[in-house]
Design an enzyme around this catalytic site. Structure first.
Site, PDB file in Angstrom:
ATOM      1  N   ARG A 165       0.846  -1.201   0.000  1.00  0.00           N
ATOM      2  CA  ARG A 165       0.000   0.000   0.000  1.00  0.00           C
ATOM      3  C   ARG A 165       0.876   1.244   0.000  1.00  0.00           C
ATOM      4  NH1 ARG A 165      -4.877   1.284   4.238  1.00  0.00           N
ATOM      5  NH2 ARG A 165      -3.245   0.968   5.813  1.00  0.00           N
ATOM      6  N   ASP A 448      -3.568   3.289  13.948  1.00  0.00           N
ATOM      7  CA  ASP A 448      -2.733   3.847  12.900  1.00  0.00           C
ATOM      8  C   ASP A 448      -3.252   5.231  12.559  1.00  0.00           C
ATOM      9  OD1 ASP A 448      -4.973   3.487  11.296  1.00  0.00           O
ATOM     10  OD2 ASP A 448      -4.090   1.882  10.094  1.00  0.00           O
TER      11      ASP A 448
END
Length: 528
Positions: A165, A448
């Site tokens: 990603r 996150d």
């Protein structure tokens, strides 16, 4: 180190960096930048215009100009690619060496190797993560912790397929300049991976696979598709070799799912329900619209509330209608030594994954190796020996724009407990992020950048809409936020001075008069 004309590396060149900053990778960055940089900036400006329109009373809806794409039943995406046919459990995490080994050994079918929300854009992480991925694909990676514990890949074992990603379109890369201009963090991450580790993965019979974050429109998906076409042509690999799964994690993208699949149809590997960023985007999109789009405490917003249910049901139907994978959301729980806490959490995760598998998702995410077997077991109960359930088209699902927009029907209260949690999580996460860690265990959950974004956005929205807290009756004011910030920092380990930079960054994006689109942008300016 040899560099092509027009490119300048301002970051320090560390050990082995030349293995990632190869002439081919750097030349690809130059080509992508010169071809696509202006379009990227135009699309970011289009985001700003949409927010202005929503603030003025506009709304979101399915696009009339692309109705023909949605109503054309003849097109499908490319067939699933090798290594990502069976995705019943995917593990996510940063690309540090220990996590790389643990993720690949975890028993998951796929590892989302995260150079985005679970990573930081510190230069050493940008390049170091790519080196770790290169070593992983070469099966040469290992790691020894400070306590002497060693981590290595299981010999001859089938490892999780790597899907990388990159950063979102909004983030720049200040350490790589082309023709004197900052480059796109997205394109730098993409090019460095594709030209090095990705080509090794291709040589092993799989392919360079990607997760694409933060997309807000089908035109942004088209930009990625054009990058794929240019890169494959430059590297001399067949068109369609690259495959990408798009995270539907922004509110506008929920209304353009079919169009996003269509733009990427030759390179598509499906869609993912990025639940945490989706909630952040709801707040971000309608932050000035009062109680109509006011969410309660973030932990009260489950996947079964009406607007989230509509979003996930539509995602499965859209994907399977077009022959694409539908991947479920994150189980962020981190197992602890407290068996009672574990038992409660595991039951909730099982319930969540059972709902996803029953709804037709082809797999789902976990954040910790300790959750892999539970997720795999739940999906195997539904899938059996089948690799996926793409053939389950969910023709029974009909979702309207009104259902997707029905945030007001979300039950739950806004409380001081929730406000304190947002403050504590936001500051703890930012302290770790500024120190180089992008994924942090806080209160038994893997946090996150997405959860940090929700935390600070809720504080901003509650503050600027004069919210009264249900459990204490106090009104959310700047003074109250500052008071609670001091109190929550006092509860944390270590000296309060160690949290000063994180505190200032949090307050900059939580109580300012103007809303910052992403907390990572001002935080990045504070980072070397």
């Amino acid at each position: 180190m040899e560099t092509p004309d027009g490119i300048e590396i301002t970051g320090e060149i560390g050990e082995r960096y030349e293995e990632v900053l190869t002439p081919a990778a750097l030349e690809l960055i130059v080509r992508l930048h010169r071809e696509l940089a202006d379009r990227r900036l135009e699309l970011l400006e289009a985001r700003e215009r949409r927010v202005e329109d929503l603030a003025a009373g506009g709304t979101l809806g399915f696009l009339e100009e692309t109705r023909h794409i949605r109503e054309d039943d003849s097109w499908r995406v490319a067939d699933p690619a090798p290594g990502i046919v069976d995705r019943r459990v995917e593990i996510t995490g940063p690309t540090d060496r220990r996590m790389t080994v643990n993720a690949l050994n975890s028993g998951a079918k796929v590892w989302l190797a995260d150079q985005e929300d679970a990573n930081t854009p510190r230069w050493s992480s940008v390049v170091g993560g790519q080196l770790n991925l290169l070593d992983a694909i070469n099966r040469t990676i290992d790691f020894t912790a400070e306590n002497g514990k060693t981590y290595a890949l299981k010999p001859d074992a089938e490892l999780a397929t790597i899907v990388m990603r990159p950063r979102g379109w909004h983030l720049p890369e200040k350490h790589v300049l082309v023709d004197g201009r900052e480059t796109s963090g997205s394109l730098v991450d993409f090019a460095l991976y594709l030209a090095t580790a990705g080509m090794r993965q291709f040589a092993k019979g799989l392919g360079p696979y990607f997760y694409l974050p933060k997309i807000e429109s089908h035109l942004e998906a088209r930009l990625w598709n054009d990058a794929f076409v240019l890169a494959q042509e430059y590297l001399g690999i067949p068109q369609g070799t690259i495959r990408a799964t798009v995270l539907i994690e922004t509110y506008p993208a929920a209304f353009e799912m079919e169009e996003i699949l269509y733009e990427l149809r030759d390179h598509s590997a499906g869609l993912n329900a990025g639940r945490w960023d989706f909630m952040f985007s709801v707040i971000k999109s309608f932050r000035t619209r009062g109680t109509e789009f006011m969410l309660p405490d973030r932990n009260a917003v489950t996947m079964t509330v009406p607007f989230m249910r509509a979003y996930t049901e539509l995602l499965v139907r859209t994907c399977h209608k077009r022959g694409a994978h539908a991947i479920g959301g994150m189980a962020a729980f981190i197992p602890s030594k407290d068996e009672e806490v574990n038992a409660t959490a595991f039951a909730k995760v099982r319930e969540d994954k059972t709902r996803e598998a029953g709804d037709g998702f082809d797999g789902s995410w976990v954040a910790h190796p300790g959750m892999v077997e539970l997720c795999k077991e739940v999906f195997t109960d539904v899938l059996g020996d089948r690799p996926n359930q793409i053939d389950r088209t969910r023709d029974d699902v009909e979702v309207t724009a009104e259902q997707l927009l029905d945030v007001a029907a979300t039950p739950g209260d806004i409380t001081e407990t929730g406000l304190r949690n947002n403050i504590s999580v936001g500051i703890q996460y930012l302290r770790a992020w500024l120190g180089g860690l992008g994924a942090v265990a806080i209160f038994n959950l893997m946090e996150d950048a997405a959860t940090a974004e929700i935390s600070r956005s809720q504080v901003w929205q509650w503050l600027h809409n004069d919210v009264t807290l249900a459990d204490t009756g106090r009104r959310v004011t700047k003074e109250l936020v500052h008071e609670l910030v001091a109190e929550e920092i006092a509860k944390l380990p270590g000296d309060a001075a160690g949290y000063e930079e994180a505190k200032q960054t949090f307050l900059e994006v939580a109580v300012a008069d103007e809303y910052a689109d992403f907390l990572t942008l001002p935080a990045y300016r504070r980072m070397d």
